[in-house]
Scaffold this motif. Sequence first.
Motif, PDB file in Angstrom:
ATOM      1  N   THR A  25       3.023   0.747 -17.637  1.00 25.97           N
ATOM      2  CA  THR A  25       2.090   0.683 -18.766  1.00 25.97           C
ATOM      3  C   THR A  25       1.532   2.062 -19.115  1.00 25.97           C
ATOM      4  O   THR A  25       1.353   2.366 -20.290  1.00 25.97           O
ATOM      5  CB  THR A  25       0.958  -0.330 -18.507  1.00 25.97           C
ATOM      6  OG1 THR A  25       0.274   0.017 -17.302  1.00 25.97           O
ATOM      7  CG2 THR A  25       1.500  -1.742 -18.414  1.00 25.97           C
ATOM      8  N   ALA A  26       1.287   2.902 -18.114  1.00 21.40           N
ATOM      9  CA  ALA A  26       0.777   4.254 -18.393  1.00 21.40           C
ATOM     10  C   ALA A  26       1.814   5.089 -19.134  1.00 21.40           C
ATOM     11  O   ALA A  26       1.502   5.753 -20.132  1.00 21.40           O
ATOM     12  CB  ALA A  26       0.367   4.946 -17.094  1.00 21.40           C
TER      13      ALA A  26
ATOM     14  N   ALA B 285       3.978  12.577 -12.500  1.00 22.61           N
ATOM     15  CA  ALA B 285       5.349  13.041 -12.743  1.00 22.61           C
ATOM     16  C   ALA B 285       6.366  12.049 -12.176  1.00 22.61           C
ATOM     17  O   ALA B 285       7.387  11.767 -12.817  1.00 22.61           O
ATOM     18  CB  ALA B 285       5.550  14.425 -12.131  1.00 22.61           C
ATOM     19  N   ARG B 286       6.104  11.503 -10.994  1.00 19.87           N
ATOM     20  CA  ARG B 286       6.998  10.487 -10.418  1.00 19.87           C
ATOM     21  C   ARG B 286       7.036   9.238 -11.296  1.00 19.87           C
ATOM     22  O   ARG B 286       8.093   8.644 -11.497  1.00 19.87           O
ATOM     23  CB  ARG B 286       6.562  10.122  -8.998  1.00 19.87           C
ATOM     24  CG  ARG B 286       7.144  11.022  -7.937  1.00 19.87           C
ATOM     25  CD  ARG B 286       6.961  10.454  -6.533  1.00 19.87           C
ATOM     26  NE  ARG B 286       5.579  10.157  -6.184  1.00 19.87           N
ATOM     27  CZ  ARG B 286       4.704  11.055  -5.742  1.00 19.87           C
ATOM     28  NH1 ARG B 286       5.071  12.313  -5.600  1.00 19.87           N
ATOM     29  NH2 ARG B 286       3.481  10.706  -5.438  1.00 19.87           N
ATOM     30  N   ALA B 287       5.881   8.849 -11.809  1.00 20.13           N
ATOM     31  CA  ALA B 287       5.818   7.674 -12.686  1.00 20.13           C
ATOM     32  C   ALA B 287       6.635   7.914 -13.951  1.00 20.13           C
ATOM     33  O   ALA B 287       7.418   7.051 -14.372  1.00 20.13           O
ATOM     34  CB  ALA B 287       4.366   7.349 -13.037  1.00 20.13           C
ATOM     35  N   VAL B 288       6.486   9.083 -14.547  1.00 19.81           N
ATOM     36  CA  VAL B 288       7.231   9.413 -15.767  1.00 19.81           C
ATOM     37  C   VAL B 288       8.727   9.352 -15.498  1.00 19.81           C
ATOM     38  O   VAL B 288       9.477   8.720 -16.239  1.00 19.81           O
ATOM     39  CB  VAL B 288       6.821  10.804 -16.312  1.00 19.81           C
ATOM     40  CG1 VAL B 288       7.779  11.284 -17.380  1.00 19.81           C
ATOM     41  CG2 VAL B 288       5.393  10.756 -16.849  1.00 19.81           C
ATOM     42  N   ARG B 289       9.159   9.986 -14.449  1.00 15.16           N
ATOM     43  CA  ARG B 289      10.595  10.008 -14.141  1.00 15.16           C
ATOM     44  C   ARG B 289      11.139   8.589 -13.935  1.00 15.16           C
ATOM     45  O   ARG B 289      12.146   8.209 -14.511  1.00 15.16           O
ATOM     46  CB  ARG B 289      10.867  10.862 -12.908  1.00 15.16           C
ATOM     47  CG  ARG B 289      12.342  10.906 -12.581  1.00 15.16           C
ATOM     48  CD  ARG B 289      12.641  11.708 -11.337  1.00 15.16           C
ATOM     49  NE  ARG B 289      14.073  11.844 -11.247  1.00 15.16           N
ATOM     50  CZ  ARG B 289      14.719  12.989 -11.232  1.00 15.16           C
ATOM     51  NH1 ARG B 289      14.060  14.114 -11.270  1.00 15.16           N
ATOM     52  NH2 ARG B 289      16.030  13.005 -11.169  1.00 15.16           N
ATOM     53  N   GLY B 290      10.485   7.811 -13.093  1.00 17.31           N
ATOM     54  CA  GLY B 290      10.970   6.468 -12.788  1.00 17.31           C
ATOM     55  C   GLY B 290      11.034   5.572 -14.009  1.00 17.31           C
ATOM     56  O   GLY B 290      12.042   4.894 -14.249  1.00 17.31           O
TER      57      GLY B 290
ATOM     58  N   ARG C 272      -4.307   7.740 -17.898  1.00 21.41           N
ATOM     59  CA  ARG C 272      -4.065   6.339 -18.249  1.00 21.41           C
ATOM     60  C   ARG C 272      -3.729   5.508 -17.008  1.00 21.41           C
ATOM     61  O   ARG C 272      -4.145   4.363 -16.903  1.00 21.41           O
ATOM     62  CB  ARG C 272      -2.931   6.276 -19.268  1.00 21.41           C
ATOM     63  CG  ARG C 272      -2.718   4.904 -19.832  1.00 21.41           C
ATOM     64  CD  ARG C 272      -1.736   4.934 -20.979  1.00 21.41           C
ATOM     65  NE  ARG C 272      -2.484   5.017 -22.214  1.00 21.41           N
ATOM     66  CZ  ARG C 272      -2.232   5.858 -23.206  1.00 21.41           C
ATOM     67  NH1 ARG C 272      -1.238   6.696 -23.127  1.00 21.41           N
ATOM     68  NH2 ARG C 272      -2.955   5.843 -24.292  1.00 21.41           N
ATOM     69  N   GLY C 273      -2.985   6.093 -16.077  1.00 21.32           N
ATOM     70  CA  GLY C 273      -2.589   5.366 -14.877  1.00 21.32           C
ATOM     71  C   GLY C 273      -3.582   5.485 -13.735  1.00 21.32           C
ATOM     72  O   GLY C 273      -3.411   4.844 -12.698  1.00 21.32           O
ATOM     73  N   GLY C 274      -4.604   6.311 -13.904  1.00 25.20           N
ATOM     74  CA  GLY C 274      -5.588   6.495 -12.842  1.00 25.20           C
ATOM     75  C   GLY C 274      -5.029   7.224 -11.637  1.00 25.20           C
ATOM     76  O   GLY C 274      -5.478   7.000 -10.513  1.00 25.20           O
ATOM     77  N   TYR C 275      -4.061   8.103 -11.873  1.00 23.66           N
ATOM     78  CA  TYR C 275      -3.469   8.863 -10.773  1.00 23.66           C
ATOM     79  C   TYR C 275      -4.369  10.043 -10.408  1.00 23.66           C
ATOM     80  O   TYR C 275      -4.901  10.719 -11.284  1.00 23.66           O
ATOM     81  CB  TYR C 275      -2.082   9.385 -11.157  1.00 23.66           C
ATOM     82  CG  TYR C 275      -1.085   8.290 -11.407  1.00 23.66           C
ATOM     83  CD1 TYR C 275      -0.629   7.484 -10.366  1.00 23.66           C
ATOM     84  CD2 TYR C 275      -0.606   8.036 -12.686  1.00 23.66           C
ATOM     85  CE1 TYR C 275       0.287   6.468 -10.589  1.00 23.66           C
ATOM     86  CE2 TYR C 275       0.314   7.025 -12.926  1.00 23.66           C
ATOM     87  CZ  TYR C 275       0.749   6.248 -11.870  1.00 23.66           C
ATOM     88  OH  TYR C 275       1.642   5.240 -12.096  1.00 23.66           O
ATOM     89  N   ALA C 276      -4.507  10.284  -9.123  1.00 32.60           N
ATOM     90  CA  ALA C 276      -5.341  11.380  -8.648  1.00 32.60           C
ATOM     91  C   ALA C 276      -4.640  12.728  -8.798  1.00 32.60           C
ATOM     92  O   ALA C 276      -5.289  13.743  -9.022  1.00 32.60           O
ATOM     93  CB  ALA C 276      -5.730  11.156  -7.190  1.00 32.60           C
ATOM     94  N   ALA C 277      -3.319  12.726  -8.706  1.00 33.54           N
ATOM     95  CA  ALA C 277      -2.576  13.992  -8.693  1.00 33.54           C
ATOM     96  C   ALA C 277      -1.492  14.015  -9.773  1.00 33.54           C
ATOM     97  O   ALA C 277      -0.938  12.981 -10.138  1.00 33.54           O
ATOM     98  CB  ALA C 277      -1.945  14.208  -7.324  1.00 33.54           C
TER      99      ALA C 277
END
Length: 131
Positions: A95-96, A26-31, A16-21
């Motif tokens: 948003t992701a 995981a950083r996005a989820v935590r934050g 959903r966030g277009g993250y490569a890794a």
Amino acid sequence: MDDASAEPLLERVRQRGGYAARDEAARAVRGVLEVLGAHLVGDDRTDLARLLPRQCGPFLVDAPPASEPLTPAGFIDAVAARDDVAVRDARRAVTAVLATVAEVADDALLRRILTQLPPGHAGLFGRTDPV
């Protein structure tokens, strides 16, 4: 988040966030969950924590309470400041993660969560006001 139970959530956020890794997701989820947890009280945050992989629970329930409510833009700014990223990157993370959380939570829980946040947050969860 090393447990395999977190993989489906991380993969949804990554896509959903277009993250490569995976570690970016995981950083996005935590934050995002730490900022969200600081703005929720009572059973709503513990109920949500129970629906997420066990590693995500502490991000929500251990977050110190916020001193004041945040507008949707303020929420994004708080994630940007917390993770030391640009606002556009924080918006992508918010948003992701919140759209993924909205898939996990039922409508009743999501409605309760949104009533704890100032108007306008439904859009961050990929929903329209009201839920």
